[in-house]
Scaffold this motif. Sequence first.
Motif, PDB file in Angstrom:
ATOM      1  N   HIS A   7       0.819  -1.211   0.000  1.00 38.46           N
ATOM      2  CA  HIS A   7       0.000   0.000   0.000  1.00 38.46           C
ATOM      3  C   HIS A   7       0.857   1.267   0.000  1.00 38.46           C
ATOM      4  CE1 HIS A   7      -3.440   2.548   0.746  1.00 38.46           C
ATOM      5  NE2 HIS A   7      -2.782   3.088   1.750  1.00 38.46           N
ATOM      6  N   VAL A   8       1.924   1.285   0.760  1.00 39.44           N
ATOM      7  CA  VAL A   8       2.753   2.485   0.903  1.00 39.44           C
ATOM      8  C   VAL A   8       3.402   2.873  -0.420  1.00 39.44           C
ATOM      9  CG1 VAL A   8       4.780   3.453   2.041  1.00 39.44           C
ATOM     10  CG2 VAL A   8       3.150   2.101   3.348  1.00 39.44           C
ATOM     11  N   TRP A   9       4.131   1.956  -1.045  1.00 40.78           N
ATOM     12  CA  TRP A   9       4.829   2.335  -2.280  1.00 40.78           C
ATOM     13  C   TRP A   9       3.859   2.556  -3.424  1.00 40.78           C
ATOM     14  CZ3 TRP A   9       4.250  -0.892  -6.388  1.00 40.78           C
ATOM     15  CH2 TRP A   9       4.065  -2.253  -6.153  1.00 40.78           C
ATOM     16  N   PHE A  10       2.758   1.815  -3.457  1.00 38.18           N
ATOM     17  CA  PHE A  10       1.811   2.005  -4.554  1.00 38.18           C
ATOM     18  C   PHE A  10       1.086   3.336  -4.406  1.00 38.18           C
ATOM     19  CE2 PHE A  10      -1.999   1.571  -7.051  1.00 38.18           C
ATOM     20  CZ  PHE A  10      -1.505   1.005  -8.210  1.00 38.18           C
ATOM     21  N   THR A  11       0.739   3.706  -3.193  1.00 38.52           N
ATOM     22  CA  THR A  11       0.042   4.968  -2.960  1.00 38.52           C
ATOM     23  C   THR A  11       0.913   6.151  -3.360  1.00 38.52           C
ATOM     24  OG1 THR A  11      -1.222   3.974  -1.182  1.00 38.52           O
ATOM     25  CG2 THR A  11      -1.137   6.365  -1.219  1.00 38.52           C
ATOM     26  N   ARG A  12       2.200   6.087  -3.069  1.00 38.63           N
ATOM     27  CA  ARG A  12       3.102   7.176  -3.453  1.00 38.63           C
ATOM     28  C   ARG A  12       3.127   7.382  -4.959  1.00 38.63           C
ATOM     29  NH1 ARG A  12       7.741   5.026   0.032  1.00 38.63           N
ATOM     30  NH2 ARG A  12       7.116   5.718   2.070  1.00 38.63           N
ATOM     31  N   ALA A  13       3.145   6.308  -5.715  1.00 40.16           N
ATOM     32  CA  ALA A  13       3.234   6.399  -7.174  1.00 40.16           C
ATOM     33  C   ALA A  13       1.880   6.641  -7.822  1.00 40.16           C
ATOM     34  CB  ALA A  13       3.846   5.121  -7.742  1.00 40.16           C
ATOM     35  N   ALA A  14       0.793   6.286  -7.146  1.00 40.61           N
ATOM     36  CA  ALA A  14      -0.537   6.368  -7.759  1.00 40.61           C
ATOM     37  C   ALA A  14      -0.891   7.783  -8.208  1.00 40.61           C
ATOM     38  CB  ALA A  14      -1.587   5.837  -6.788  1.00 40.61           C
TER      39      ALA A  14
ATOM     40  N   VAL B 115      -3.317   0.897 -13.302  1.00 38.10           N
ATOM     41  CA  VAL B 115      -2.536  -0.237 -13.778  1.00 38.10           C
ATOM     42  C   VAL B 115      -3.507  -1.414 -13.900  1.00 38.10           C
ATOM     43  CG1 VAL B 115      -0.698  -1.864 -13.201  1.00 38.10           C
ATOM     44  CG2 VAL B 115      -0.416   0.572 -12.712  1.00 38.10           C
ATOM     45  N   GLN B 116      -3.470  -2.107 -15.036  1.00 37.62           N
ATOM     46  CA  GLN B 116      -4.380  -3.224 -15.243  1.00 37.62           C
ATOM     47  C   GLN B 116      -3.606  -4.507 -15.495  1.00 37.62           C
ATOM     48  OE1 GLN B 116      -7.398  -2.540 -18.134  1.00 37.62           O
ATOM     49  NE2 GLN B 116      -7.984  -0.592 -17.263  1.00 37.62           N
ATOM     50  N   LEU B 117      -4.085  -5.571 -14.862  1.00 35.06           N
ATOM     51  CA  LEU B 117      -3.568  -6.907 -15.121  1.00 35.06           C
ATOM     52  C   LEU B 117      -4.566  -7.596 -16.035  1.00 35.06           C
ATOM     53  CD1 LEU B 117      -2.641  -8.053 -11.498  1.00 35.06           C
ATOM     54  CD2 LEU B 117      -1.226  -6.829 -13.132  1.00 35.06           C
TER      55      LEU B 117
ATOM     56  N   VAL C  10       0.668  -6.837 -17.999  1.00 38.26           N
ATOM     57  CA  VAL C  10       0.479  -5.656 -17.164  1.00 38.26           C
ATOM     58  C   VAL C  10       0.601  -4.436 -18.051  1.00 38.26           C
ATOM     59  CG1 VAL C  10       1.297  -4.372 -15.153  1.00 38.26           C
ATOM     60  CG2 VAL C  10       1.561  -6.874 -15.228  1.00 38.26           C
ATOM     61  N   ASP C  11      -0.457  -3.643 -18.084  1.00 38.80           N
ATOM     62  CA  ASP C  11      -0.415  -2.372 -18.796  1.00 38.80           C
ATOM     63  C   ASP C  11       0.097  -1.331 -17.820  1.00 38.80           C
ATOM     64  OD1 ASP C  11      -1.511  -3.593 -21.014  1.00 38.80           O
ATOM     65  OD2 ASP C  11      -3.562  -3.071 -20.470  1.00 38.80           O
ATOM     66  N   ALA C  12       1.406  -1.235 -17.731  1.00 38.64           N
ATOM     67  CA  ALA C  12       2.043  -0.294 -16.818  1.00 38.64           C
ATOM     68  C   ALA C  12       2.117   1.083 -17.493  1.00 38.64           C
ATOM     69  CB  ALA C  12       3.419  -0.815 -16.437  1.00 38.64           C
ATOM     70  N   PRO C  13       2.429   2.128 -16.746  1.00 44.18           N
ATOM     71  CA  PRO C  13       2.393   3.479 -17.301  1.00 44.18           C
ATOM     72  C   PRO C  13       3.315   3.720 -18.497  1.00 44.18           C
ATOM     73  CG  PRO C  13       2.631   3.561 -14.910  1.00 44.18           C
ATOM     74  CD  PRO C  13       2.738   2.136 -15.318  1.00 44.18           C
ATOM     75  N   CYS C  14       4.504   3.150 -18.480  1.00 49.08           N
ATOM     76  CA  CYS C  14       5.469   3.423 -19.548  1.00 49.08           C
ATOM     77  C   CYS C  14       5.848   2.185 -20.349  1.00 49.08           C
ATOM     78  CB  CYS C  14       6.741   4.034 -18.955  1.00 49.08           C
ATOM     79  SG  CYS C  14       6.442   5.512 -17.981  1.00 49.08           S
ATOM     80  N   ASN C  15       5.669   1.031 -19.799  1.00 54.73           N
ATOM     81  CA  ASN C  15       6.093  -0.216 -20.423  1.00 54.73           C
ATOM     82  C   ASN C  15       5.008  -1.265 -20.321  1.00 54.73           C
ATOM     83  OD1 ASN C  15       9.093   0.188 -21.067  1.00 54.73           O
ATOM     84  ND2 ASN C  15       8.916   0.952 -18.980  1.00 54.73           N
TER      85      ASN C  15
ATOM     86  N   GLU D 155       6.847   0.599 -11.765  1.00 53.37           N
ATOM     87  CA  GLU D 155       7.004  -0.506 -12.712  1.00 53.37           C
ATOM     88  C   GLU D 155       8.030  -1.522 -12.219  1.00 53.37           C
ATOM     89  OE1 GLU D 155       7.645   0.694 -16.718  1.00 53.37           O
ATOM     90  OE2 GLU D 155       5.686   1.654 -16.852  1.00 53.37           O
ATOM     91  N   ASP D 156       9.136  -1.037 -11.700  1.00 54.08           N
ATOM     92  CA  ASP D 156      10.159  -1.948 -11.168  1.00 54.08           C
ATOM     93  C   ASP D 156       9.581  -2.805 -10.046  1.00 54.08           C
ATOM     94  OD1 ASP D 156      12.021  -0.975 -12.963  1.00 54.08           O
ATOM     95  OD2 ASP D 156      12.997   0.352 -11.509  1.00 54.08           O
ATOM     96  N   ARG D 157       8.802  -2.187  -9.159  1.00 60.65           N
ATOM     97  CA  ARG D 157       8.200  -2.922  -8.043  1.00 60.65           C
ATOM     98  C   ARG D 157       7.176  -3.941  -8.539  1.00 60.65           C
ATOM     99  NH1 ARG D 157       9.753  -2.031  -2.579  1.00 60.65           N
ATOM    100  NH2 ARG D 157       7.919  -3.313  -2.303  1.00 60.65           N
TER     101      ARG D 157
END
Length: 109
Positions: A5-12, A19-21, A30-35, A69-71
Amino acid sequence: RGKHHVWFTRAAAALPAPVQLRFDATHVSVDAPCNALRGRYLLSGSRMLIEPLMGTKKGCADARLMALEDRLEQILPTVKDWRLQTARQQRGQPAASLRLRFANGSEWL
């Protein structure tokens, strides 16, 4: 919920879209923001194994998105089990949601 929750909330806040799986018969994408990330998955009852993900390696202009994305690439292969949670469908809302539980006890809904 949990440690993610912590790292995802920071990036959200920097995400242009959620982000969709996407699951097909043998792969998760995974349709990530850049890749785009993709890998095989296997099911055995409620157990799920996601193999290491492969993807494009374009850089993100926003460092928070690149870190997200790395996470995602690191954490998805640690999924342990899954469950579809059904609910009465409301207008514009899906009738079911996917719950993933990870090795460290965190869950994604």
